[in-house]
Motif scaffolding. Structure first.
Motif, PDB file in Angstrom:
ATOM      1  N   GLY A  52      18.096  43.169  62.492  1.00 46.61           N
ATOM      2  CA  GLY A  52      18.996  44.409  61.804  1.00 46.61           C
ATOM      3  C   GLY A  52      18.803  44.206  60.930  1.00 46.61           C
ATOM      4  N   ASP A  53      19.085  45.238  60.114  1.00 48.49           N
ATOM      5  CA  ASP A  53      20.047  45.254  58.491  1.00 48.49           C
ATOM      6  C   ASP A  53      21.320  44.627  58.383  1.00 48.49           C
ATOM      7  OD1 ASP A  53      20.404  45.606  56.004  1.00 48.49           O
ATOM      8  OD2 ASP A  53      18.986  47.704  56.322  1.00 48.49           O
ATOM      9  N   ARG A  54      21.495  43.722  57.666  1.00 47.52           N
ATOM     10  CA  ARG A  54      22.576  43.318  58.250  1.00 47.52           C
ATOM     11  C   ARG A  54      23.516  43.209  56.877  1.00 47.52           C
ATOM     12  NH1 ARG A  54      20.373  37.891  58.785  1.00 47.52           N
ATOM     13  NH2 ARG A  54      21.302  38.129  61.591  1.00 47.52           N
ATOM     14  N   GLU A  55      23.665  44.233  55.943  1.00 49.43           N
ATOM     15  CA  GLU A  55      23.560  45.118  54.981  1.00 49.43           C
ATOM     16  C   GLU A  55      24.396  46.253  54.826  1.00 49.43           C
ATOM     17  OE1 GLU A  55      21.553  45.046  51.731  1.00 49.43           O
ATOM     18  OE2 GLU A  55      21.562  42.391  51.395  1.00 49.43           O
ATOM     19  N   ARG A  56      24.012  46.898  56.367  1.00 47.97           N
ATOM     20  CA  ARG A  56      23.715  47.596  56.711  1.00 47.97           C
ATOM     21  C   ARG A  56      24.716  47.835  58.522  1.00 47.97           C
ATOM     22  NH1 ARG A  56      18.617  51.077  53.602  1.00 47.97           N
ATOM     23  NH2 ARG A  56      19.954  50.852  52.236  1.00 47.97           N
ATOM     24  N   GLY A  58      24.277  46.016  60.307  1.00 50.84           N
ATOM     25  CA  GLY A  58      22.982  46.243  61.759  1.00 50.84           C
ATOM     26  C   GLY A  58      22.207  46.972  61.945  1.00 50.84           C
ATOM     27  N   LEU A  59      21.987  48.026  62.057  1.00 49.77           N
ATOM     28  CA  LEU A  59      21.077  48.975  62.387  1.00 49.77           C
ATOM     29  C   LEU A  59      19.913  48.500  62.589  1.00 49.77           C
ATOM     30  CD1 LEU A  59      22.358  51.909  59.914  1.00 49.77           C
ATOM     31  CD2 LEU A  59      22.786  51.453  62.196  1.00 49.77           C
ATOM     32  N   LEU A  60      18.842  48.161  63.113  1.00 53.61           N
ATOM     33  CA  LEU A  60      18.003  48.031  64.024  1.00 53.61           C
ATOM     34  C   LEU A  60      17.025  48.704  62.443  1.00 53.61           C
ATOM     35  CD1 LEU A  60      17.222  48.603  66.900  1.00 53.61           C
ATOM     36  CD2 LEU A  60      18.154  46.321  66.382  1.00 53.61           C
ATOM     37  N   HIS A  61      16.209  46.944  62.173  1.00 54.80           N
ATOM     38  CA  HIS A  61      15.488  47.689  60.820  1.00 54.80           C
ATOM     39  C   HIS A  61      14.456  46.535  60.709  1.00 54.80           C
ATOM     40  CE1 HIS A  61      14.745  48.952  56.565  1.00 54.80           C
ATOM     41  NE2 HIS A  61      14.606  47.366  56.716  1.00 54.80           N
ATOM     42  N   ARG A  62      13.052  46.779  60.284  1.00 59.07           N
ATOM     43  CA  ARG A  62      12.586  45.788  59.896  1.00 59.07           C
ATOM     44  C   ARG A  62      11.155  46.661  59.560  1.00 59.07           C
ATOM     45  NH1 ARG A  62       9.438  41.843  63.922  1.00 59.07           N
ATOM     46  NH2 ARG A  62       8.815  40.167  62.571  1.00 59.07           N
ATOM     47  N   GLU A  63      11.231  46.089  58.389  1.00 54.26           N
ATOM     48  CA  GLU A  63       9.688  46.470  56.986  1.00 54.26           C
ATOM     49  C   GLU A  63       8.306  45.725  57.893  1.00 54.26           C
ATOM     50  OE1 GLU A  63      10.364  46.797  53.506  1.00 54.26           O
ATOM     51  OE2 GLU A  63      12.995  48.213  54.009  1.00 54.26           O
ATOM     52  N   ASP A  64       8.077  44.380  58.242  1.00 54.95           N
ATOM     53  CA  ASP A  64       6.774  43.960  58.487  1.00 54.95           C
ATOM     54  C   ASP A  64       7.025  43.766  60.318  1.00 54.95           C
ATOM     55  OD1 ASP A  64       8.641  42.028  59.416  1.00 54.95           O
ATOM     56  OD2 ASP A  64       8.529  40.429  58.292  1.00 54.95           O
ATOM     57  N   PHE A  81       9.491  50.291  66.813  1.00 58.32           N
ATOM     58  CA  PHE A  81       9.707  50.691  65.152  1.00 58.32           C
ATOM     59  C   PHE A  81      11.037  51.066  64.392  1.00 58.32           C
ATOM     60  CE2 PHE A  81       5.758  49.095  66.170  1.00 58.32           C
ATOM     61  CZ  PHE A  81       5.056  48.149  65.018  1.00 58.32           C
ATOM     62  N   ARG A  82      11.208  50.231  64.226  1.00 56.80           N
ATOM     63  CA  ARG A  82      13.051  51.598  63.797  1.00 56.80           C
ATOM     64  C   ARG A  82      13.181  51.152  61.553  1.00 56.80           C
ATOM     65  NH1 ARG A  82      16.871  53.556  66.770  1.00 56.80           N
ATOM     66  NH2 ARG A  82      15.841  53.726  68.705  1.00 56.80           N
ATOM     67  N   GLU A  83      13.433  52.411  60.946  1.00 59.77           N
ATOM     68  CA  GLU A  83      13.566  51.340  59.583  1.00 59.77           C
ATOM     69  C   GLU A  83      15.310  51.954  59.379  1.00 59.77           C
ATOM     70  OE1 GLU A  83      11.025  52.782  56.647  1.00 59.77           O
ATOM     71  OE2 GLU A  83       9.594  51.644  57.364  1.00 59.77           O
ATOM     72  N   HIS A  84      16.475  51.612  58.905  1.00 58.36           N
ATOM     73  CA  HIS A  84      17.977  51.506  58.822  1.00 58.36           C
ATOM     74  C   HIS A  84      18.624  52.790  60.134  1.00 58.36           C
ATOM     75  CE1 HIS A  84      16.982  50.443  55.014  1.00 58.36           C
ATOM     76  NE2 HIS A  84      15.942  51.221  54.812  1.00 58.36           N
ATOM     77  N   GLY A  85      18.072  51.809  60.982  1.00 58.38           N
ATOM     78  CA  GLY A  85      18.459  52.349  62.796  1.00 58.38           C
ATOM     79  C   GLY A  85      18.294  53.821  63.322  1.00 58.38           C
ATOM     80  N   VAL A  86      16.649  54.720  62.506  1.00 59.64           N
ATOM     81  CA  VAL A  86      15.938  55.431  62.839  1.00 59.64           C
ATOM     82  C   VAL A  86      15.078  54.989  63.218  1.00 59.64           C
ATOM     83  CG1 VAL A  86      17.380  57.203  61.690  1.00 59.64           C
ATOM     84  CG2 VAL A  86      14.769  56.439  60.924  1.00 59.64           C
ATOM     85  N   LEU A  87      14.027  55.742  64.759  1.00 63.18           N
ATOM     86  CA  LEU A  87      12.262  55.251  64.558  1.00 63.18           C
ATOM     87  C   LEU A  87      11.592  56.291  63.758  1.00 63.18           C
ATOM     88  CD1 LEU A  87      12.670  56.312  68.935  1.00 63.18           C
ATOM     89  CD2 LEU A  87      12.107  54.002  67.667  1.00 63.18           C
ATOM     90  N   HIS A  88      10.610  55.367  63.302  1.00 65.03           N
ATOM     91  CA  HIS A  88      10.642  55.151  61.866  1.00 65.03           C
ATOM     92  C   HIS A  88       8.652  54.426  61.839  1.00 65.03           C
ATOM     93  CE1 HIS A  88       8.971  56.800  58.529  1.00 65.03           C
ATOM     94  NE2 HIS A  88       8.389  56.178  57.683  1.00 65.03           N
ATOM     95  N   ARG A  89       7.285  55.088  61.518  1.00 60.50           N
ATOM     96  CA  ARG A  89       6.469  54.034  61.374  1.00 60.50           C
ATOM     97  C   ARG A  89       5.445  55.357  60.676  1.00 60.50           C
ATOM     98  NH1 ARG A  89       2.204  50.974  65.246  1.00 60.50           N
ATOM     99  NH2 ARG A  89       1.456  49.433  63.517  1.00 60.50           N
TER     100      ARG A  89
END
Length: 123
Positions: A52-56, A58-64, A81-89
């Motif tokens: 998760g992205d603690r700064e936002r 805890g939204l699910l987020h991972r770039e790697d 795969f999610r970026e800032h909480g939304v499904l994206h790749r």
């Protein structure tokens, strides 16, 4: 049953997913915390790890890599795969579901939270 010796199809030429699938199935100790998972839930039939992205909030987020991994012993492994909480790749499917034999059973492509297309989906 999923096993580490299965012939895995990493999909879209993504060798990283194939390697990750092997680590997940083998249960290599410590990989969840070594990769910085923010939450890990283990239960009788498997486990779920999320990043998760603690700064936002805890939204699910991972770039790697996948932001969520759902492992069901002897049944399936799903990467999301999610970026800032939304499904994206941008480089492949945002959801990859491996069946018990280690091959891809289902894939979905998402772009910034919008569904694009999928394979192996029920009609």
């Amino acid at each position: 049953m999923i096993n580490a010796d299965s012939s895995t199809d990493a999909g879209s030429g993504d060798a990283h997913l194939g390697n990750l699938l092997e680590q997940v199935v083998r249960g290599e100790p410590g990989w969840q915390t070594d990769t910085g998972a923010t939450a890990f839930l283990e239960f009788d039939t498997g486990w779920i790890a999320v990043w998760g992205d603690r700064e936002r909030g805890g939204l699910l987020h991972r770039e790697d890599g996948p932001a969520a991994i759902d492992f069901r012993a002897g049944e399936s492994v799903t990467f999301q795969f999610r970026e800032h909480g939304v499904l994206h790749r941008a480089t492949g499917p945002a959801i990859v579901h491996y069946g018990a034999d280690g091959t891809i059973a289902h894939e979905e492509w998402w772009h910034e939270g919008e569904f694009v297309t999928g394979t192996g989906m029920a009609a």
